[in-house]
Design an enzyme around this catalytic site. Structure first.
Site, PDB file in Angstrom:
ATOM      1  N   PRO A   1       0.912  -1.205  -0.106  1.00 54.53           N
ATOM      2  CA  PRO A   1       0.174  -0.088  -0.124  1.00 54.53           C
ATOM      3  C   PRO A   1       0.827   1.319   0.101  1.00 54.53           C
ATOM      4  CG  PRO A   1      -0.890  -1.614   1.642  1.00 54.53           C
ATOM      5  CD  PRO A   1       0.446  -2.075   1.282  1.00 54.53           C
ATOM      6  N   GLU A   2       0.842   2.089  -0.949  1.00 49.36           N
ATOM      7  CA  GLU A   2       1.312   3.428  -1.007  1.00 49.36           C
ATOM      8  C   GLU A   2       0.068   4.538  -1.195  1.00 49.36           C
ATOM      9  OE1 GLU A   2       4.210   3.626  -4.048  1.00 49.36           O
ATOM     10  OE2 GLU A   2       4.628   1.575  -3.730  1.00 49.36           O
TER      11      GLU A   2
END
Length: 284
Positions: free
Chosen positions: A2-3
């Site tokens: 997750p960014e």
DNA sequence: CTATGGCCCTGGTTGC
DNA sequence: TGCAACCAGGGCCATA
């Protein structure tokens, strides 16, 4: 992993389900997820509060809490590698990877995390954490001029600099590789040697890629990231370099390469992103 | 200021 | 086929 786009998607999708809800009960099954705080203290701070808003700063999902009308601090959730926030679905079987569960006056918010790197913490005041972060790449403060100056005034390789959350907040391994490719810049290029025009290209590349990835609800190329609804994102279909080492560049056809930079797999095209001349080069 | 490396974790992959 | 070794990786911390 997750960014920014995945975290933004997570915040958007859980927002309608938890905004305005009251936290009635809290279950913690992996205490270290709380980041050093005891489960009892965590519970004491948040039980009885209402979730006033759900937002995002950098890679944090931010829940603002109120006790009545009074500010009750914030919950910060960092997904790290494998964390997921999931809102109650009747069909959702109890997950063996649930680390924290908030039972609300209507529904349940679960934090799942296979590798236990994620954090779900309460802070009375998030300002010290937020102030230490760089600007939001999609915010007004992040301009081409800001980036040109930021690169010029530091002497670091581009990739580690862009991964540094105190420089710019929200990028991670995937989107840095994609942005550098789009801007035609080698990941080891020294920041103070990037010409202004290339820095301007990099600025545009970062914003375009993040915006496009948010539109597609992020990237899912392994079994980890899913939206809170359980759906995969679809930006992985638009990857130009990430995970494509050994395959041909979509622009020039040359075989893409993978190296390790700052302990991270780094993917690029040797033709579209020409190598910088190393200072230590014996001849030049 | 910048770079490096260890640490936290576990599921999936690789090697013999 | 079985099992141990290995690997990925974001952020944080200590060290140089």
């Amino acid at each position: 992993m997750p960014e920014l786009p995945e975290v933004e998607t997570t915040a958007r999708l859980i927002r309608p389900h938890v905004t305005g809800r009251t936290i009635e009960r809290v279950h913690v099954s992996w205490t270290r997820t709380l980041g050093g705080q005891s489960a009892a203290e965590f519970r004491r701070r948040i039980v009885g509060t209402r979730i006033a808003s759900v937002g995002r700063r950098a890679k944090f999902v931010v829940f603002e809490l109120r006790r009545g009308r009074v500010d009750a601090g914030v919950l910060l959730c960092h997904l790290r590698m494998t964390g997921r926030l999931v809102v109650d679905r009747p069909t959702l079987e109890p997950s063996p990877w649930e680390r924290v569960r908030l039972e609300l006056d209507r529904g349940v918010l679960r934090f799942l995390d296979v590798r236990k790197f994620g954090r779900f913490t309460h802070l009375h005041d998030p300002a010290p954490v937020f102030d230490a972060l760089g600007p939001e790449p999609l915010g007004e403060q992040f301009t081409a001029a800001w980036l040109r100056r930021g690169l010029r005034t530091r002497r670091r390789a581009l990739k580690p600099l862009l991964l540094d959350q105190t420089f710019l907040a929200g990028l991670g391994n995937i989107y840095v590789d994609e942005a550098l490719f789009r801007a035609g810049l080698h990941p080891l290029r020294r920041s103070d040697r990037v010409p202004p025009a290339a820095a301007t290209r990099l600025h545009a590349a970062i914003r375009e890629i993040l915006a496009a990835a948010i539109e597609r609800e992020g990237s899912s190329f392994d079994s980890f990231y899913r939206t809170p609804e359980g759906q995969p994102g679809s930006y992985q279909h638009l990857f130009q370099v990430y995970g494509r080492d050994g395959q041909p560049c979509r622009v020039c056809g040359r075989t893409l390469k993978r190296i390790v930079v700052s302990q991270r797999g780094t993917h690029f095209c040797t033709r579209c992103q020409p190598a910088p001349r190393p200072l230590s080069s014996p001849r030049s």
